[in-house]
Scaffold this active site. Structure first.
Site, PDB file in Angstrom:
ATOM      1  N   MET A   1       0.837  -1.204   0.000  1.00 18.46           N
ATOM      2  CA  MET A   1       0.000   0.000   0.000  1.00 18.46           C
ATOM      3  C   MET A   1       0.876   1.259   0.000  1.00 18.46           C
ATOM      4  O   MET A   1       0.665   2.159  -0.787  1.00 18.46           O
ATOM      5  CB  MET A   1      -0.897  -0.021   1.225  1.00 18.46           C
ATOM      6  CG  MET A   1      -2.057   0.899   1.133  1.00 18.46           C
ATOM      7  SD  MET A   1      -3.399   0.399   2.207  1.00 18.46           S
ATOM      8  CE  MET A   1      -2.640   0.330   3.806  1.00 18.46           C
ATOM      9  N   CYS A   2       1.857   1.303   0.851  1.00 11.39           N
ATOM     10  CA  CYS A   2       2.820   2.407   0.942  1.00 11.39           C
ATOM     11  C   CYS A   2       2.158   3.736   1.323  1.00 11.39           C
ATOM     12  O   CYS A   2       0.999   3.968   1.042  1.00 11.39           O
ATOM     13  CB  CYS A   2       3.608   2.635  -0.338  1.00 11.39           C
ATOM     14  SG  CYS A   2       4.624   1.246  -0.816  1.00 11.39           S
ATOM     15  N   GLY A   3       2.922   4.573   1.998  1.00  4.36           N
ATOM     16  CA  GLY A   3       2.454   5.909   2.324  1.00  4.36           C
ATOM     17  C   GLY A   3       3.486   6.909   1.870  1.00  4.36           C
ATOM     18  O   GLY A   3       4.686   6.679   2.019  1.00  4.36           O
ATOM     19  N   ARG A  30       0.601   1.938   7.018  1.00  5.74           N
ATOM     20  CA  ARG A  30       0.550   1.772   5.557  1.00  5.74           C
ATOM     21  C   ARG A  30       1.711   0.938   5.040  1.00  5.74           C
ATOM     22  O   ARG A  30       1.644   0.407   3.925  1.00  5.74           O
ATOM     23  CB  ARG A  30       0.572   3.128   4.854  1.00  5.74           C
ATOM     24  CG  ARG A  30      -0.636   3.965   5.097  1.00  5.74           C
ATOM     25  CD  ARG A  30      -0.620   5.167   4.193  1.00  5.74           C
ATOM     26  NE  ARG A  30      -0.932   4.813   2.835  1.00  5.74           N
ATOM     27  CZ  ARG A  30      -2.149   4.794   2.317  1.00  5.74           C
ATOM     28  NH1 ARG A  30      -3.175   5.111   3.062  1.00  5.74           N
ATOM     29  NH2 ARG A  30      -2.350   4.465   1.064  1.00  5.74           N
ATOM     30  N   VAL A 162       6.808   5.486   3.633  1.00  4.77           N
ATOM     31  CA  VAL A 162       6.783   4.241   4.407  1.00  4.77           C
ATOM     32  C   VAL A 162       6.383   3.150   3.435  1.00  4.77           C
ATOM     33  O   VAL A 162       5.452   3.312   2.658  1.00  4.77           O
ATOM     34  CB  VAL A 162       5.807   4.291   5.608  1.00  4.77           C
ATOM     35  CG1 VAL A 162       6.327   5.204   6.684  1.00  4.77           C
ATOM     36  CG2 VAL A 162       4.404   4.694   5.196  1.00  4.77           C
TER      37      VAL A 162
END
Lengths: 312, 260
Positions: A1-3, A30, A162
């Site tokens: 998903m990553c942020g 995330r 992140v």
């Protein structure tokens, strides 16, 4: 998903290391794999700043690991000087494999970076610029921030990431942000996937670029930097990317004096934006922006196909 | 050794069975207010459920939600909830009955899967707002992101500002009233339902076509505008499903033989 997150202050230097740490820590859910920062300190008129890693958390700690690091560090210094640079300082962070070099240098950046990366299989130039410093490692934002003493980092703008690894390994090479090797002071963080990654990677490799990671996001950084080297503005290069890069993506790109965001045609990855007279902050979730703004705020999500750029 | 299994959770859905209800609310004349600044997401929801289900209150105000995720979800009773600030992702989802007023914005995937009730959002909303809505009204006074009302199965979505791409994607029933502009792919692959647009439409999605205006449309729009105090309705375009995707005339020859 990553942020992803970005901030740019329009009125001088602020503690962006602390701000970005707070923003990224609030989005830890995330992506717990790794955390990275691209921080822009006060521009140096003389010196270059180069961040290098010689190994990472996954590198086997065999019996001669420590000696190898010492040897590699000396070799990096020797090669930088052999290229004609006047080395001011080399510092180690908390981790012995992370180096920061400051030096004066008048030559071309690519051969210099190539020589440094050639020191060992694990060696990688994370960033090279007049004000850009990329710091990335495994762990959450607070861990990386305290290991690399980012709490006291003052600067004008920053991006952070992140990571939940989907496209490549969990290691420092796979962590964002990506420096647009070998272009100074250009970095990118990205949330999404590129479906024509190999096509663009091969195309850029044919024109002489090298890729350190197997991560699709690195293509965006090099793609934009090459466009800018051809004379396109950051904003135009980002508009081109919406046409030419395929997939689902929202990314933030930073240069020495600007920060921009781009969102794909399907608007499939989130971004929340807050803008005031002295600050622009953007992040995958509003919760991150609230970490650095203590009053009630109005935010909005950019629409599909949008590109926005702010200058310092 | 004797083993005892104790099921301690609340069937109405406390996320964390053992969470301690903070009981920090000020309760007066059947109304409760509490400040969420120092509470965790779970504590906020536990406090809300305690007030609604245990104390039997029907009017609760939450102060300082600070854009946290998953606030006021899965409330299955008639009540009035006021949220004095912004919510993050998944805010006010899976509701059946409540009237919720959010005096800020909401993040992605808010107001999903609502069965009945009303949600009014004063600010903007993220993408996927009111996805799979089955009943009730969702009113956003600001703008909404992409794929608003994806898979909508009933109810009404009203957006006073602009909406992003693929609004009404795979809509199956219900209504959307968008007063601003909409992005590309409006009503893509919709099966049924109606979308009204006040502004410009960047492009229509597959099988979304202009619909014929009837008196029932006028009545619906006027009624909804009256209820939510939106003034006089502007001129709206109506879009419906072209029902071409229902046809099987794009089959392979061998399949066509079977169908015919």
């Amino acid at each position: 998903m990553c942020g992803i997150a970005g901030i740019i202050y329009r009125d001088g230097m602020r503690p962006i290391g602390r701000d970005m740490t707070r923003m990224l820590q609030s989005m830890k859910h995330r992506g717990p794999d790794s955390t990275g920062f691209a921080l822009y300190g006060p521009p140096q008129h003389e010196a270059w700043i180069m961040r290098v890693k010689l190994a990472d958390a996954n590198t086997p700690r065999d019996f001669d690991f420590a000696q190898r690091l010492t040897r590699d560090r000396r070799e990096v210094e020797r090669r930088v000087q052999a290229m004609g640079a006047r080395l001011h300082e080399t510092t180690n962070g908390h981790h012995p494999y992370a180096l920061t070099l400051t030096f004066d240098y008048d030559g071309d950046l690519k051969p210099l970076a190539d020589r440094v990366e050639d020191v060992s299989r694990d060696a990688e130039v994370l960033s090279l610029g007049r004000s850009l410093e990329i710091i990335k490692d495994l762990g959450d934002a607070e861990t990386v921030s305290s290991d690399y003493h980012l709490g006291s980092f003052e600067g004008s703008h920053a991006i952070g990431h992140v990571r939940m690894a989907t496209e490549s390994d969990v290691d420092i090479s796979g962590a964002h942000p990506y420096w647009a090797y070998p272009f100074s002071d250009v970095a990118v963080v990205h949330n999404g996937q590129l479906t024509n990654y190999f096509e663009w990677r091969r195309r850029l490799e044919r024109s002489g670029h090298r890729f350190q990671s197997e991560c699709d996001s690195e293509v965006i950084a090099v793609y934009l930097a090459e466009k800018m080297a051809e004379g396109r503005s950051l904003e135009d290069a980002m508009r081109d990317s919406l046409e030419e890069l395929d997939g689902v993506f929202t990314y933030i790109c930073v240069t020495e004096d600007a920060l921009g965001m781009a969102k794909d045609e399907l608007a499939a990855k989130p971004l929340v934006l807050y803008e005031s007279d002295d600050l622009v902050a953007l992040a995958s979730e509003e919760i991150a922006i609230r970490e650095i703004v203590d009053h009630e705020i109005d935010t909005y999500d950019p629409f599909e196909g949008e590109v926005m750029v702010w200058s310092r | 050794m004797e083993s005892v299994t104790r099921i301690t959770y609340d069937a109405r859905g406390l996320v964390e069975p053992d969470v301690t209800v903070p009981r920090v609310s000020e309760i007066e004349d059947g109304r409760a207010t509490f400040d969420a600044t120092e509470l965790t997401t779970r504590q906020i929801n536990a406090e809300l459920r305690w007030l609604l289900y245990d104390q039997g209150l029907e009017d609760v105000t939450i102060l300082n939600p600070r854009s946290r995720h998953s606030i006021a979800t899965g409330i299955l009773t008639r009540c009035r909830i006021t949220i004095d600030g912004s919510l993050g992702y998944f805010g006010a989802t899976m509701l059946d009955g409540p009237e919720v007023h959010i005096k800020g914005r909401v993040g992605w995937s808010s107001c999903q899967n609502m069965m009945s009730g009303v949600v009014v959002i004063d600010g903007n909303a993220g993408s996927l707002t009111a996805a799979a809505l089955r009943g009730g009204d969702v009113v956003c006074r600001g703008r909404v992101g992409a794929r608003t009302g994806i898979d909508q199965k009933g109810g009404t979505i009203i957006v006073c500002g602009d909406a992003g791409s693929m609004t009404g994607f795979m809509m199956q029933r219900g209504r959307q009233i968008i007063l601003g502009d909409v992005g590309p792919g409006l009503g893509d692959s919709m099966y049924d339902g109606t979308i009204y647009v006040g502004g410009r439409v960047k492009s229509l999605g597959v099988d979304c076509v202009p619909g014929e205006w009837t008196d029932a449309d006028t009545e619906l729009i006027e009624r909804k505008f009256r209820i939510y105090g939106l003034g006089d309705p502007p001129e709206l375009q109506k879009f419906v499903c072209g029902k071409q995707l229902y046809n099987y005339d794009t089959l392979e020859p061998s399949e066509r033989k079977l169908v015919l």
